[in-house]
Write an enzyme that holds these catalytic residues in place. Structure first.
Site: not given
Length: 385
Positions: A45, A50, A205, A227, A231
């Site tokens: 996050e 993005t 998301r 990418d 986590q």
């Protein structure tokens, strides 16, 4: 004579074969020199996915109708996740007394619906008949459907004083700030013919669970961008991609200085990010490679400074600044301190404050990064001394 002629022909054939092989090797080497491998790394996050989406907007192809159809479900799913967390905050901070009669009815309807679905999902998990990925997909589509069904209740609660009070506490449950946009546009988003806008896709998301790769030809160079999920459970997938890396873009969310990890709720997100950065910037695979640090979510960071003090976090009690500029510089120094060789940051670290959802901002920052990467690549090839 015949034997001699045959020997000459064989020598000429072998010589030509060697020349052809050398040409192929030279061609391959030139091709490799014209390829630039970049890893996008960071904690979950942070906004790195993005950035990944932004590069596709700037250099790639438009999304297919199938992609957009999937994103329409993701956006609706994000609204349901947001509303579940808002309800959690209302209960945790005892804000129900602020609700009007209509708002209380909407609150009760949403809570009952969410609890019913949660019980059903629990039974399916306990049954063990579904693979985790199937369960996640089923939950996402169920959330999307629930968003449509509860549209009016969501609108009622969104307009309430209770929402405003709960929103101020959002960092305690890791709400994604950008998803407020979705609730503001819920009529459009729940329409049967809804097609996500660029802003919706950027703010959507969806947890990254596989290594994603895109290639873009920019100024006669082919950029390979990777990418991977940020986590903790996903980071083991990073290692196979650590070879032949020309640059690392490390994305850190500035605004997370007062938030906790979703997967370990006692650990500060910024502290986790700093430790992760330390393991990356000192890794032998990246020796000599530039580290492009994107201090992301600068807009949210500046907003949050008005209501949440950095020095109130036990990890950052040494902060003594009072301005937003001092706050940014404080965290830049924290990242610089992660290098074991204290001369390294001056040679390898390039820092940019970013807003990953702003295409113009990322385009401007990327242009600067691209020049840095190309210059470093040329040095490696010994074209620049």
């Amino acid at each position: 004579m015949g034997a001699c002629s045959s020997a000459h022909e064989e020598t000429a054939r072998l010589k030509k074969k060697n020349i052809d092989i050398e040409r192929e090797i030279a061609k391959a080497q030139l091709g490799e020199k014209n390829r630039v491998k970049i890893l996008l790394l960071g904690a979950g996050e942070s906004g790195k996915s993005t950035v990944f989406k932004q590069l596709r907007i700037i250099y790639g192809t438009p999304r297919s109708p199938e992609d957009l159809k999937l994103y329409s479900q993701v956006v609706r799913h994000n609204i349901t996740v947001l509303m579940r967390k808002i309800l959690q905050l209302i209960q945790k901070f005892e804000l129900t007394s602020l609700l009007t009669k209509d708002e209380e009815a909407a609150f009760d309807m949403m809570r009952a619906s969410y609890m019913t679905r949660a019980e059903r999902q629990k039974k399916v998990r306990e049954n063990g008949s579904m693979h985790p990925s199937q369960l996640a997909s089923r939950q996402m589509f169920g959330d999307a459907e629930e968003c449509v069904l509860l549209k009016e209740e969501i609108k009622i609660l969104f307009r309430s004083e209770t929402w405003t009070a709960a929103w101020l506490k959002r960092s305690t449950v890791n709400i994604v700030d950008g998803h407020k946009l979705f609730v503001q546009q819920i009529d459009e988003i729940t329409a049967p013919d809804y097609v996500p806008t660029v802003d919706h896709v950027l703010n959507a998301r969806l947890r990254t669970t596989a290594v994603m790769k895109e290639e873009y030809k920019i100024d006669d160079l082919v950029f390979e961008i990777y990418d991977a999920g940020g986590q903790r459970s996903e980071r083991k997938k990073w290692l196979p991609n650590f070879t032949g890396v020309d640059a690392v873009i490390f994305v850190a969310a500035l605004s997370e200085y007062d938030q906790k990890l979703a997967e370990a709720t006692v650990i500060n997100r910024m502290a986790e990010t700093l430790n992760l950065f330390k393991s990356i910037c000192n890794h032998h695979a990246f020796t000599g490679s530039p580290i492009l640090l994107f201090l992301n979510k600068q807009d949210l960071f500046l907003e949050k400074l008005e209501i949440s003090n950095i020095q109130d976090q036990i990890e950052f009690t040494d902060y003594t600044g009072s301005t937003s500029k001092e706050a940014v510089e404080y965290f830049i120094q924290k990242f610089r301190d992660m290098f074991i060789d204290q001369l390294d940051p001056d040679k390898r670290l390039f820092t940019h404050a970013t807003v990953a959802t702003n295409t113009k901002n990322i385009e401007f920052v990327w242009d600067s990064c691209k020049n840095i990467i190309c210059e470093q690549n040329l040095r490696k090839c010994m074209f620049v001394y």
